[in-house]
Design an enzyme around this catalytic site. Structure first.
Site, PDB file in Angstrom:
ATOM      1  N   CYS A 305     -20.972   2.668  14.630  1.00  0.00           N
ATOM      2  CA  CYS A 305     -19.600   2.845  13.724  1.00  0.00           C
ATOM      3  C   CYS A 305     -18.929   1.690  13.582  1.00  0.00           C
ATOM      4  CB  CYS A 305     -18.787   4.182  14.016  1.00  0.00           C
ATOM      5  SG  CYS A 305     -19.823   5.500  14.315  1.00  0.00           S
ATOM      6  N   LEU A 307     -15.264   0.393  11.448  1.00  0.00           N
ATOM      7  CA  LEU A 307     -14.006   0.964  10.735  1.00  0.00           C
ATOM      8  C   LEU A 307     -12.986  -0.203  10.856  1.00  0.00           C
ATOM      9  CD1 LEU A 307     -12.078   3.109   9.508  1.00  0.00           C
ATOM     10  CD2 LEU A 307     -11.300   3.252  12.068  1.00  0.00           C
ATOM     11  N   ARG A 314     -10.062  -4.867   3.046  1.00  0.00           N
ATOM     12  CA  ARG A 314     -10.247  -5.882   1.878  1.00  0.00           C
ATOM     13  C   ARG A 314      -9.750  -7.429   2.362  1.00  0.00           C
ATOM     14  NH1 ARG A 314     -12.302  -4.432  -3.271  1.00  0.00           N
ATOM     15  NH2 ARG A 314     -13.298  -6.676  -3.011  1.00  0.00           N
ATOM     16  N   LYS A 315      -9.640  -7.435   3.839  1.00  0.00           N
ATOM     17  CA  LYS A 315      -8.836  -8.842   4.051  1.00  0.00           C
ATOM     18  C   LYS A 315      -9.850  -9.489   4.793  1.00  0.00           C
ATOM     19  CE  LYS A 315      -4.204  -6.583   4.566  1.00  0.00           C
ATOM     20  NZ  LYS A 315      -3.501  -6.849   3.489  1.00  0.00           N
ATOM     21  N   GLY A 316     -11.074  -9.293   4.820  1.00  0.00           N
ATOM     22  CA  GLY A 316     -12.165  -9.803   5.646  1.00  0.00           C
ATOM     23  C   GLY A 316     -12.267  -9.345   7.169  1.00  0.00           C
ATOM     24  N   TYR A 317     -11.545  -8.427   7.532  1.00  0.00           N
ATOM     25  CA  TYR A 317     -11.929  -8.146   8.939  1.00  0.00           C
ATOM     26  C   TYR A 317     -13.254  -7.289   9.157  1.00  0.00           C
ATOM     27  CZ  TYR A 317      -6.788  -8.922   9.687  1.00  0.00           C
ATOM     28  OH  TYR A 317      -5.527  -9.463   9.818  1.00  0.00           O
ATOM     29  N   GLY A 318     -13.594  -6.661   8.048  1.00  0.00           N
ATOM     30  CA  GLY A 318     -14.883  -5.924   8.238  1.00  0.00           C
ATOM     31  C   GLY A 318     -16.187  -6.908   8.275  1.00  0.00           C
ATOM     32  N   LYS A 319     -16.041  -7.895   7.768  1.00  0.00           N
ATOM     33  CA  LYS A 319     -17.101  -9.106   7.701  1.00  0.00           C
ATOM     34  C   LYS A 319     -16.965  -9.749   9.116  1.00  0.00           C
ATOM     35  CE  LYS A 319     -16.738  -9.877   3.153  1.00  0.00           C
ATOM     36  NZ  LYS A 319     -15.845 -10.660   2.140  1.00  0.00           N
ATOM     37  N   GLU A 339     -26.532   1.232  12.641  1.00  0.00           N
ATOM     38  CA  GLU A 339     -27.022   2.848  12.490  1.00  0.00           C
ATOM     39  C   GLU A 339     -26.848   3.310  11.132  1.00  0.00           C
ATOM     40  OE1 GLU A 339     -26.061   4.735  16.617  1.00  0.00           O
ATOM     41  OE2 GLU A 339     -25.675   5.975  14.916  1.00  0.00           O
ATOM     42  N   SER A 343     -22.030   4.224   4.891  1.00  0.00           N
ATOM     43  CA  SER A 343     -21.254   4.860   3.750  1.00  0.00           C
ATOM     44  C   SER A 343     -21.444   3.629   2.788  1.00  0.00           C
ATOM     45  CB  SER A 343     -19.735   4.713   4.270  1.00  0.00           C
ATOM     46  OG  SER A 343     -19.241   3.577   4.612  1.00  0.00           O
TER      47      SER A 343
HETATM   48  N1  ACO Z   1     -14.039  -1.809  -3.250  1.00  0.00           N
HETATM   49  C1  ACO Z   1     -15.124  -2.641  -3.482  1.00  0.00           C
HETATM   50  N2  ACO Z   1     -15.819  -3.347  -2.489  1.00  0.00           N
HETATM   51  C2  ACO Z   1     -15.280  -3.327  -1.247  1.00  0.00           C
HETATM   52  C3  ACO Z   1     -14.286  -2.278  -1.021  1.00  0.00           C
HETATM   53  C4  ACO Z   1     -13.618  -1.539  -2.068  1.00  0.00           C
HETATM   54  N3  ACO Z   1     -12.624  -0.620  -1.694  1.00  0.00           N
HETATM   55  N4  ACO Z   1     -14.122  -2.526   0.361  1.00  0.00           N
HETATM   56  C5  ACO Z   1     -14.856  -3.538   0.756  1.00  0.00           C
HETATM   57  N5  ACO Z   1     -15.721  -3.683  -0.397  1.00  0.00           N
HETATM   58  C6  ACO Z   1     -16.746  -4.792  -0.222  1.00  0.00           C
HETATM   59  C7  ACO Z   1     -16.495  -6.182  -0.703  1.00  0.00           C
HETATM   60  O1  ACO Z   1     -17.624  -6.868  -1.190  1.00  0.00           O
HETATM   61  C8  ACO Z   1     -15.687  -6.899   0.384  1.00  0.00           C
HETATM   62  O2  ACO Z   1     -15.808  -8.123   0.091  1.00  0.00           O
HETATM   63  P1  ACO Z   1     -14.947  -9.077  -0.970  1.00  0.00           P
HETATM   64  O3  ACO Z   1     -13.538  -8.519  -0.454  1.00  0.00           O
HETATM   65  O4  ACO Z   1     -15.094 -10.290  -0.555  1.00  0.00           O
HETATM   66  O5  ACO Z   1     -15.239  -8.644  -2.243  1.00  0.00           O
HETATM   67  C9  ACO Z   1     -16.714  -6.577   1.570  1.00  0.00           C
HETATM   68  O6  ACO Z   1     -17.058  -5.131   1.020  1.00  0.00           O
HETATM   69  C10 ACO Z   1     -16.030  -6.497   2.840  1.00  0.00           C
HETATM   70  O7  ACO Z   1     -14.858  -6.818   2.995  1.00  0.00           O
HETATM   71  P2  ACO Z   1     -13.994  -6.872   3.994  1.00  0.00           P
HETATM   72  O8  ACO Z   1     -12.521  -7.010   3.840  1.00  0.00           O
HETATM   73  O9  ACO Z   1     -14.609  -7.883   5.149  1.00  0.00           O
HETATM   74  O10 ACO Z   1     -14.259  -5.248   4.929  1.00  0.00           O
HETATM   75  P3  ACO Z   1     -13.357  -4.507   5.173  1.00  0.00           P
HETATM   76  O11 ACO Z   1     -12.220  -4.974   6.289  1.00  0.00           O
HETATM   77  O12 ACO Z   1     -12.274  -3.773   4.050  1.00  0.00           O
HETATM   78  O13 ACO Z   1     -13.931  -3.386   5.982  1.00  0.00           O
HETATM   79  C11 ACO Z   1     -15.379  -1.405   6.207  1.00  0.00           C
HETATM   80  C12 ACO Z   1     -15.092  -2.814   5.517  1.00  0.00           C
HETATM   81  C13 ACO Z   1     -15.414  -1.685   7.520  1.00  0.00           C
HETATM   82  C14 ACO Z   1     -16.501  -0.684   5.451  1.00  0.00           C
HETATM   83  C15 ACO Z   1     -14.152  -0.639   5.669  1.00  0.00           C
HETATM   84  O14 ACO Z   1     -14.266  -0.292   4.387  1.00  0.00           O
HETATM   85  C16 ACO Z   1     -13.978   0.835   6.249  1.00  0.00           C
HETATM   86  O15 ACO Z   1     -13.443   1.058   7.440  1.00  0.00           O
HETATM   87  N6  ACO Z   1     -14.383   1.897   5.675  1.00  0.00           N
HETATM   88  C17 ACO Z   1     -14.381   3.292   6.171  1.00  0.00           C
HETATM   89  C18 ACO Z   1     -15.294   3.752   7.174  1.00  0.00           C
HETATM   90  C19 ACO Z   1     -16.596   3.079   6.760  1.00  0.00           C
HETATM   91  O16 ACO Z   1     -17.048   3.693   5.784  1.00  0.00           O
HETATM   92  N7  ACO Z   1     -17.414   2.421   7.763  1.00  0.00           N
HETATM   93  C20 ACO Z   1     -18.736   2.344   7.364  1.00  0.00           C
HETATM   94  C21 ACO Z   1     -19.678   3.498   7.907  1.00  0.00           C
HETATM   95  S1  ACO Z   1     -21.297   2.876   7.973  1.00  0.00           S
HETATM   96  C22 ACO Z   1     -21.669   2.480   9.879  1.00  0.00           C
HETATM   97  O17 ACO Z   1     -20.302   2.805  10.326  1.00  0.00           O
HETATM   98  C23 ACO Z   1     -22.581   2.073  10.218  1.00  0.00           C
END
Ligand code: ACO
Ligand code: ZN
Length: 439
Positions: A305, A307, A314-319, A339, A343
């Site tokens: 998982c 999060l 949207r600040k790059g932490y996910g990447k 896995e 989402s």
């Molecule tokens: N709308 C459109 N695009 C989005 C959005 C949004 N709200 N959020 C992320 N993205 C896309 C964009 O392409 C973004 O890149 P960009 O900002 O350069 O355009 C890219 O995803 C990742 O952006 P980050 O800032 O690096 O990611 P973030 O810190 O927002 O984390 C995450 C992404 C972890 C998926 C987050 O949205 C989250 O925690 N979501 C809720 C939980 C979830 O869905 N987790 C994934 C489940 S699947 C699994 O766990 C295996």
């Protein structure tokens, strides 16, 4: 790149609303007014005739963008008012993700648009659904969610039925008040509170602010438990073993489930490691996000998982977290994959990451490289490489073989569309050895 709408977060009293992604069509409908003076007899009659609305009813509902969107009534509850017919409705916007489901007042619904045929399947289910022992165990006794499983149609329906209404509306965590997205199976005694207060360090949660204040005076943690395995500038990563820090692992799972939808519940956090990302300052290390990872995965999962807490999204932490999970795989000498199911936001983030990493290499090698070599260099599983390149139409199938076609101009176009690179993982700052069971 466009934005997928997410609920709101508040910091120091000012509410920050995420950009809306409502479809721009002509769904501005007249409000079915509850204002008696302007209401015609016919409207009045119709209103009293059809409400309270049945669960399963489909109707148009005014959303926060001021426009009308189709919804399905998921649940209803009586309001404590003099009017016996006063209800509010928990609705699912059928065009949007479930995180936007919410309680709405009758005034928000356009009763002219009510579809009179109630979704019978939902009705039947509501009336006749009895939990089997197995289902009950999954929901009640387990305090921990960890893995994903591919959900078939039947289990998806079952999942949606038992988690259909959010139980906790908001949480307080560190400096932030955060609106939750989904149901999370907190112990029953917490389910009557709309808001929960989390200690941002040990992640214990409480029903009242005073309890949290008392707790903060006693709690001696200033960062997640476990080992700090990475530090670069103000960013730190902590590795927390679910077996050694069971309560922390469980608290983290409760918290994470509020923002993760399709999750399966298990008993134990023992089998997982948690990688917790923090922003550090003189007050301590504040959790930004995390990912979990099975200690042993038969399916070569390198992430269970992931999060990023909403205030930090949207600040790059996910990447960063995704890149980190692949750096761990490289150190293990394995390929990995997240896995499933992913989402909507997970898929977007992974697609962006895979695209950028793979296309950067293709550019350098002018396309002269095989999928196997790409996989060895990146620790990305071959299937994920193939689907990414296929979705970008960079693969051709010639004489029984997949061939990568990498025109530099096309690569540049795709790289531009893949968004920003995110925060870099500085591998020289990672001090880590792969997990080994201690005897
Ligand atoms: N709308 C459109 N695009 C989005 C959005 C949004 N709200 N959020 C992320 N993205 C896309 C964009 O392409 C973004 O890149 P960009 O900002 O350069 O355009 C890219 O995803 C990742 O952006 P980050 O800032 O690096 O990611 P973030 O810190 O927002 O984390 C995450 C992404 C972890 C998926 C987050 O949205 C989250 O925690 N979501 C809720 C939980 C979830 O869905 N987790 C994934 C489940 S699947 C699994 O766990 C295996
Ligand atoms: Zn604490």
């Amino acid at each position: 790149m466009g934005s997928i709408d997410t609920p709101t977060i508040t910091e120091n009293g000012s509410t920050q609303s995420y950009a809306a992604a409502a479809p721009a069509d002509d769904n501005q409908r007249p409000l079915a007014s509850s204002n008696g003076a302007q209401e015609s007899e016919a409207t009045k009659k119709r209103r009293t005739g059809i409400h309270p609305l049945e669960v399963g009813t489909r109707v148009m509902c005014r959303w926060r963008d001021g426009k009308y969107h189709p919804v399905k009534v998921i649940e209803r509850r009586k309001l404590q008012s003099a009017e016996p017919s006063d209800y509010e409705y928990y609705v699912h916007y059928t065009e949007f993700n479930r995180r936007l489901d919410e309680w709405v007042k009758l005034e928000q619904l356009d009763l002219d648009s009510v579809e009179t045929v109630v979704d019978e399947k939902v009705e039947d289910k509501v009336a006749s659904l009895k939990m089997t022992r197995h289902q009950k165990r999954k929901i009640d006794e387990t305090h921990v969610e960890v893995g994903h499983e591919e959900l078939d149609a039947a289990s998806l329906r079952e999942h949606e039925e038992f988690t259909k209404v959010k139980n906790i509306a908001t949480i307080e965590l560190g400096r932030y008040e955060i609106e939750t997205w989904y149901f999370s199976p907190f112990p029953p005694e917490y389910n009557d509170s709309l808001k929960l207060y989390f200690c941002e360090f040990c992640l214990n949660f409480m029903k009242r602010k005073e309890q949290l204040q008392r707790h903060m005076r006693k709690c001696d943690l200033k960062h997640p438990p476990g080992d700090e395995i990475y530090r670069s500038g103000t960013l730190s990563m902590f590795e927390v073993d679910g077996k050694k820090n069971k309560v922390y692992g469980q608290n983290l799972c409760y918290l994470a489930k509020l923002f993760l939808d399709h999750k399966t519940l298990y008993y134990d956090v023992d089998l997982f490691l948690f990688y917790v990302l923090c922003e550090c300052d003189d007050r301590g290390c504040h959790m930004v996000g995390y990912f979990s990872k099975e200690k042993h995965s038969e399916e070569s999962y390198n992430l269970a998982c992931i999060l990023t807490l909403p205030p930090y999204q949207r600040k790059g932490y996910g990447k960063f977290l995704i890149a980190f999970s692949y750096e761990l795989s490289k150190k293990e000498g394995k390929v990995g994959t997240p896995e499933r199911p992913l989402s909507d936001l997970g898929l977007l983030s992974y697609r962006g990451y895979w695209t950028r990493v793979l296309l950067d290499i293709l550019k350098k090698h002018k396309g002269n490289i095989s999928i196997k070599e790409l996989s060895d260099m990146t620790a990305i599983k071959a299937e994920d490489i193939l689907t990414t390149l296929q979705s970008l139409e960079l693969i051709q199938y010639r004489k029984g073989q997949h061939v990568i076609c990498a025109d530099p101009k096309v690569l540049d176009r795709h790289l531009k569309a893949a968004g920003r690179g995110g925060l870099e993982v500085d591998v020289s700052k990672l001090i880590w050895t792969p997990y080994k069971e201690q005897s």
